[in-house]
Design an enzyme around this catalytic site. Structure first.
Site, PDB file in Angstrom:
ATOM      1  N   ASN A 270     -70.664  -9.114  36.074  1.00  0.00           N
ATOM      2  CA  ASN A 270     -71.322 -10.086  37.421  1.00  0.00           C
ATOM      3  C   ASN A 270     -70.801 -10.556  37.668  1.00  0.00           C
ATOM      4  OD1 ASN A 270     -72.313 -13.219  36.655  1.00  0.00           O
ATOM      5  ND2 ASN A 270     -72.025 -12.547  34.409  1.00  0.00           N
TER       6      ASN A 270
ATOM      7  N   GLY B 291     -71.270 -13.890  23.763  1.00  0.00           N
ATOM      8  CA  GLY B 291     -70.431 -12.748  24.458  1.00  0.00           C
ATOM      9  C   GLY B 291     -71.214 -11.533  23.649  1.00  0.00           C
TER      10      GLY B 291
ATOM     11  N   ILE C 227     -71.980 -13.936  40.216  1.00  0.00           N
ATOM     12  CA  ILE C 227     -73.181 -13.997  40.244  1.00  0.00           C
ATOM     13  C   ILE C 227     -72.338 -15.676  41.462  1.00  0.00           C
ATOM     14  CG2 ILE C 227     -75.434 -15.470  40.456  1.00  0.00           C
ATOM     15  CD1 ILE C 227     -75.476 -12.909  39.261  1.00  0.00           C
TER      16      ILE C 227
ATOM     17  N   ASN D 221     -67.546 -17.409  27.186  1.00  0.00           N
ATOM     18  CA  ASN D 221     -67.493 -17.078  28.465  1.00  0.00           C
ATOM     19  C   ASN D 221     -67.287 -16.078  29.118  1.00  0.00           C
ATOM     20  OD1 ASN D 221     -68.903 -17.348  31.435  1.00  0.00           O
ATOM     21  ND2 ASN D 221     -68.073 -19.238  31.618  1.00  0.00           N
ATOM     22  N   THR D 222     -67.537 -15.285  29.759  1.00  0.00           N
ATOM     23  CA  THR D 222     -67.167 -13.883  30.677  1.00  0.00           C
ATOM     24  C   THR D 222     -65.794 -13.407  30.840  1.00  0.00           C
ATOM     25  OG1 THR D 222     -67.723 -14.017  32.668  1.00  0.00           O
ATOM     26  CG2 THR D 222     -69.046 -13.251  31.467  1.00  0.00           C
TER      27      THR D 222
ATOM     28  N   LYS E 156     -67.173 -25.303  27.077  1.00  0.00           N
ATOM     29  CA  LYS E 156     -66.949 -23.490  27.127  1.00  0.00           C
ATOM     30  C   LYS E 156     -66.110 -23.096  27.394  1.00  0.00           C
ATOM     31  CE  LYS E 156     -70.556 -19.938  28.461  1.00  0.00           C
ATOM     32  NZ  LYS E 156     -71.258 -19.255  29.205  1.00  0.00           N
TER      33      LYS E 156
ATOM     34  N   CYS F  32     -65.826 -20.717  33.938  1.00  0.00           N
ATOM     35  CA  CYS F  32     -66.366 -19.490  34.951  1.00  0.00           C
ATOM     36  C   CYS F  32     -65.293 -19.305  35.818  1.00  0.00           C
ATOM     37  CB  CYS F  32     -67.869 -20.103  36.307  1.00  0.00           C
ATOM     38  SG  CYS F  32     -68.522 -19.266  37.109  1.00  0.00           S
TER      39      CYS F  32
ATOM     40  N   GLY G 271     -71.861  -8.409  27.228  1.00  0.00           N
ATOM     41  CA  GLY G 271     -72.692  -7.636  26.726  1.00  0.00           C
ATOM     42  C   GLY G 271     -71.871  -6.443  25.919  1.00  0.00           C
TER      43      GLY G 271
HETATM   44  C1  LIG Z   1     -75.911 -13.296  35.208  1.00  0.00           C
HETATM   45  C2  LIG Z   1     -74.975 -13.761  35.095  1.00  0.00           C
HETATM   46  C3  LIG Z   1     -74.744 -14.813  34.943  1.00  0.00           C
HETATM   47  C4  LIG Z   1     -73.938 -16.244  33.946  1.00  0.00           C
HETATM   48  N1  LIG Z   1     -73.844 -16.875  34.630  1.00  0.00           N
HETATM   49  C5  LIG Z   1     -73.384 -18.346  34.078  1.00  0.00           C
HETATM   50  C6  LIG Z   1     -73.204 -20.044  34.074  1.00  0.00           C
HETATM   51  O1  LIG Z   1     -73.970 -19.743  35.057  1.00  0.00           O
HETATM   52  N2  LIG Z   1     -72.478 -20.681  33.484  1.00  0.00           N
HETATM   53  C7  LIG Z   1     -72.246 -20.332  32.337  1.00  0.00           C
HETATM   54  O2  LIG Z   1     -71.502 -21.085  31.665  1.00  0.00           O
HETATM   55  N3  LIG Z   1     -71.617 -18.781  31.902  1.00  0.00           N
HETATM   56  C8  LIG Z   1     -72.267 -17.791  33.160  1.00  0.00           C
HETATM   57  N4  LIG Z   1     -73.134 -16.829  32.026  1.00  0.00           N
HETATM   58  C9  LIG Z   1     -71.784 -16.395  30.953  1.00  0.00           C
HETATM   59  C10 LIG Z   1     -73.049 -16.445  30.281  1.00  0.00           C
HETATM   60  O3  LIG Z   1     -73.696 -17.587  29.630  1.00  0.00           O
HETATM   61  C11 LIG Z   1     -72.337 -16.044  28.245  1.00  0.00           C
HETATM   62  O4  LIG Z   1     -71.625 -16.838  28.113  1.00  0.00           O
HETATM   63  C12 LIG Z   1     -71.543 -14.737  28.834  1.00  0.00           C
HETATM   64  O5  LIG Z   1     -72.953 -13.629  29.885  1.00  0.00           O
HETATM   65  C13 LIG Z   1     -71.694 -13.593  27.602  1.00  0.00           C
HETATM   66  O6  LIG Z   1     -72.573 -13.442  26.785  1.00  0.00           O
HETATM   67  P1  LIG Z   1     -73.769 -12.025  26.662  1.00  0.00           P
HETATM   68  O7  LIG Z   1     -72.928 -10.774  26.233  1.00  0.00           O
HETATM   69  O8  LIG Z   1     -74.493 -12.374  25.446  1.00  0.00           O
HETATM   70  O9  LIG Z   1     -74.491 -11.978  28.013  1.00  0.00           O
HETATM   71  C14 LIG Z   1     -73.565 -15.786  32.919  1.00  0.00           C
HETATM   72  C15 LIG Z   1     -73.763 -14.677  33.048  1.00  0.00           C
HETATM   73  C16 LIG Z   1     -74.201 -13.011  33.390  1.00  0.00           C
HETATM   74  C17 LIG Z   1     -74.992 -11.811  32.705  1.00  0.00           C
END
Ligand SMILES: Cc1cc2nc3c(=O)[nH]c(=O)nc-3n(C[C@H](O)[C@H](O)[C@H](O)COP(=O)(O)O)c2cc1C
Ligand SMILES: Cc1cc2nc3c(=O)[nH]c(=O)nc-3n(C[C@H](O)[C@H](O)[C@H](O)COP(=O)(O)OP(=O)(O)OC[C@H]3O[C@@H](n4cnc5c(N)ncnc54)[C@H](O)[C@@H]3O)c2cc1C
Ligand code: FES
Lengths: 262, 312
Positions: free
Chosen positions: B74, B248, B76, B197-198, B170, B135, B222
């Site tokens: 993503n 994550g 965004i 985070n991602t 984070k 981020c 994911g």
């Molecule tokens: C569409 C999307 C938007 C996200 N926006 C933010 C955000 O605004 N702030 C943040 O700290 N992490 C953001 N993340 C990261 C998530 O909080 C999380 O750290 C990441 O998706 C890993 O977890 P998951 O595998 O369970 O999705 C975003 C993730 C996704 C998929």
């Protein structure tokens, strides 16, 4: 809007690239409107991972079934085509705002390209039910892809087909065709889905002629719940200032004059 | 039978001074008000709205998401309505729930982090702050504060000067040495760490030869990222006693337990909710089922309880 497991009553290939699926919606207990969509889990595996959005193709209240028409494009739709009759389909929906069907005496115009017809067919069905006449221009790559034509004709719609194959699907040919239709019928509202090029054309024409028009938009989706802001597009609101909206939440149907088509 | 046992389970965990009635909460950016007709927010450990920026932000070009094997990317770009909207609308909305509100803050500079933390930290109904120093979308090359130990330490020091609220850092997984960053956050005074985070990633459509997302690069989330995150939780646990929130690729109860065994006290769930809107409720139930199966009454008995044979 909820998740449900619906039984697949049939899932068949209907042309080179298109498939048609019927599901038992008696469990759903929600009113489904033309233009709305479902976010469908194509399989239980993690590849493909995300759900995929699909419009309602037909709503059969009496039989309590829903139909989808889909183009096999990538991993998700390939996996969906493997789902067999009797299996259950994990769907989330119905999602979004559907079409507003004007209920005057006039005729509505449907302008669809490719699988955009899947979205407009449910509207033609609803129009027929309310005694509203529709005229459709269906545009596709090849004649083989014009599969919903008979379904629309079954609803009493006048259908004009244009294809890349025949060389009559370019903007100037479609403009001429639309002008002709607009002379012949009293077009009260117009609806489009599936092509930016055609949508721009319709946007200009309906603005000139002051005809109300709507568009169903598509964008890659993350959540389809309105929380991730993946599916955004730009619109001009009634005051004319630009605004970012979510297609899954504020759409997928928008007033055509408001949409910024880039 | 299982219902009675269910009620006897102690699922309470602590992140610094913050007490959570269970360990399952949403990940920022993958959760919002629109989900309240799908799940009961009061069942969550906390509510964590999308990261907020000081000024409104439009976000990045579309497509903003694409799918890769067992994951999604993503970009965004923190689309945000700005801090004024957050204070007047978002926070009041979440106060109606009985669970703690964790506010995630995103900022461009250390001063801005401190400024926002001071303002949001003054709001009574905010239980904790999560600093999104990770981020990957804000700057051109995916850089983030959390890539630099010194910047990480400084952000925390400054934020902790201006607020008494528990502060969770984070972290970004996009670093060579996560332990170094975790230690820097601890030295800065963090009350807890979110790992993570991602992961900076990219995908190309070979037919059009174009990047699959508008921003070219984005963050991977994911199932695909889970083994990396589990490794990082484990590494971070080696160097600090700070409570860890694992984030994550948590898709089910097993994933959550795995992160807890590696050292996480709680988990955040993001992408899983997109696939199954009720995922967080199911994960909680699956954690309980696991505890019942193995006769564990207190969830804290799982945290960091990975059994490793020392190789040396
Ligand atoms: C569409 C999307 C938007 C996200 N926006 C933010 C955000 O605004 N702030 C943040 O700290 N992490 C953001 N993340 C990261 C998530 O909080 C999380 O750290 C990441 O998706 C890993 O977890 P998951 O595998 O369970 O999705 C975003 C993730 C996704 C998929
Ligand atoms: C509201 C809405 C209604 C739709 N209705 C229909 C329909 O009735 N019939 C039909 O055939 N198709 C429809 N589509 C398009 C359909 O969702 C995509 O073709 C499908 O997701 C492609 O998945 P894939 O895995 O086969 O392709 P891939 O290209 O492998 O998909 C990869 C990723 O891109 C996303 N994606 C790719 N193309 C699109 C697209 N055009 N729109 C949204 N996301 C996309 C997928 O969801 C997936 O996350 C609709 C899209 C939207 C947004
Ligand atoms: S897909 Fe998440 S907001 Fe529309």
């Amino acid at each position: 809007m909820k998740t449900a497991k619906l039984e697949v009553l049939s899932n068949k290939q209907v042309s080179d690239r298109y498939w048609h699926m019927v599901v038992d919606a008696s469990e759903l207990q929600a009113e489904v409107k033309p233009g709305q969509f479902f976010n469908i889990r194509c399989g239980d595996e993690y590849i493909p991972l995300l759900r995929r959005p699909f419009s309602i193709y037909q709503i059969n209240k009496h039989d309590q079934t829903l139909e989808f028409l889909y183009l096999v494009k990538g991993k998700g739709t390939q996996r969906l085509s493997l789902v067999e009759r009797g299996e259950s389909l994990d769907i989330f929906g119905p999602i979004g705002r559907g079409f507003k069907l004007q209920t005057g005496h006039g005729t509505i115009l449907l302008l669809a390209r490719g699988v955009g017809i899947a979205t407009l067919a449910a509207l033609a069905q609803e129009a027929a039910k309310r005694g509203i006449r529709s005229v459709a221009i269906l545009s596709a790559r090849s004649k083989n892809d014009l599969l919903a034509a008979e379904v629309l004709q079954g609803f009493g719609a006048g259908v004009y087909k244009v294809t890349d194959e025949e060389g009559n699907s370019d903007v100037s040919s479609v403009t001429m065709l639309m002008e002709k239709i607009m002379q012949e019928y009293e077009i009260e509202a117009a609806y489009t889905c599936g092509s930016k090029r055609l949508s721009k054309l319709l946007q200009n024409l309906t603005a000139q002629k002051q005809i109300y028009a709507e568009i169903a938009l598509e964008e890659n989706m993350g959540c389809a719940m309105g929380v991730c802001f993946a599916c955004v597009c730009e619109i001009h609101d009634t005051e004319g200032s630009p605004r970012t909206v979510r297609i899954c939440k504020e759409g997928p149907v928008f007033a055509l004059e408001q949409v910024v088509l880039t | 039978m299982s219902k009675i046992v269910d009620e006897l389970l102690n699922l309470q965990v602590k992140i610094g001074s913050l007490t959570l009635h269970n360990p399952v909460m949403p990940a920022s950016g993958a959760f919002g008000e629109d989900m309240d007709n799908l799940i009961d927010f009061n069942q969550l450990a906390a509510v964590v709205p999308k990261s907020i920026t000081k000024h409104p932000r439009k976000g990045n070009l579309t497509p903003r998401v694409c799918e890769v094997s067992a994951g999604m990317i993503n970009s965004i770009g923190i689309q945000s309505k700005g801090i004024d909207y957050y204070l007047s609308k978002t926070i009041p909305y979440y106060t109606r729930f009985d669970v703690p509100l964790i506010s995630s803050i995103s900022a461009y500079s250390i001063d801005e982090f401190a400024e926002m933390a001071e303002i949001i930290g003054k709001v009574d109904s905010v239980a904790a702050l999560e600093l999104n120093i990770s981020c990957p979308n804000l700057k051109g090359n995916g850089d983030a504060f959390g890539m630099n130990p010194e910047a990480t330490r400084k952000v925390l020091l400054r934020v902790l000067e201006v607020t008494d609220k528990p502060v969770i850092a984070k972290l970004t997984p996009n670093v060579t040495n996560i332990q170094e960053i975790a230690l820097a956050a601890e030295q800065g005074g963090a009350d807890g760490l979110n790992v993570a985070n991602t992961i900076l990633a990219m995908a190309i459509d070979i037919h059009t030869r174009k990047p699959k997302i508008g921003n070219i690069m984005g963050g991977l989330s994911g199932p695909a990222v889970k083994p990396i995150i589990v490794r990082m939780i484990y590494q971070v646990r080696q160097v600090t006693k700070l409570p860890i929130i694992g984030c994550g690729g948590v898709m089910n109860g097993e994933d959550a337990i795995e992160m807890m065994l590696a050292g996480a006290s709680a988990v955040q769930v993001g992408t899983a909710s997109f696939i199954k809107p009720t995922a967080m409720m199911d994960i909680l139930q699956e954690i309980k089922d696991y505890m019942i199966k193995y006769g564990i009454n207190n969830i804290n008995d799982l945290i960091g309880k990975i059994e490793t044979v020392n190789a040396d």
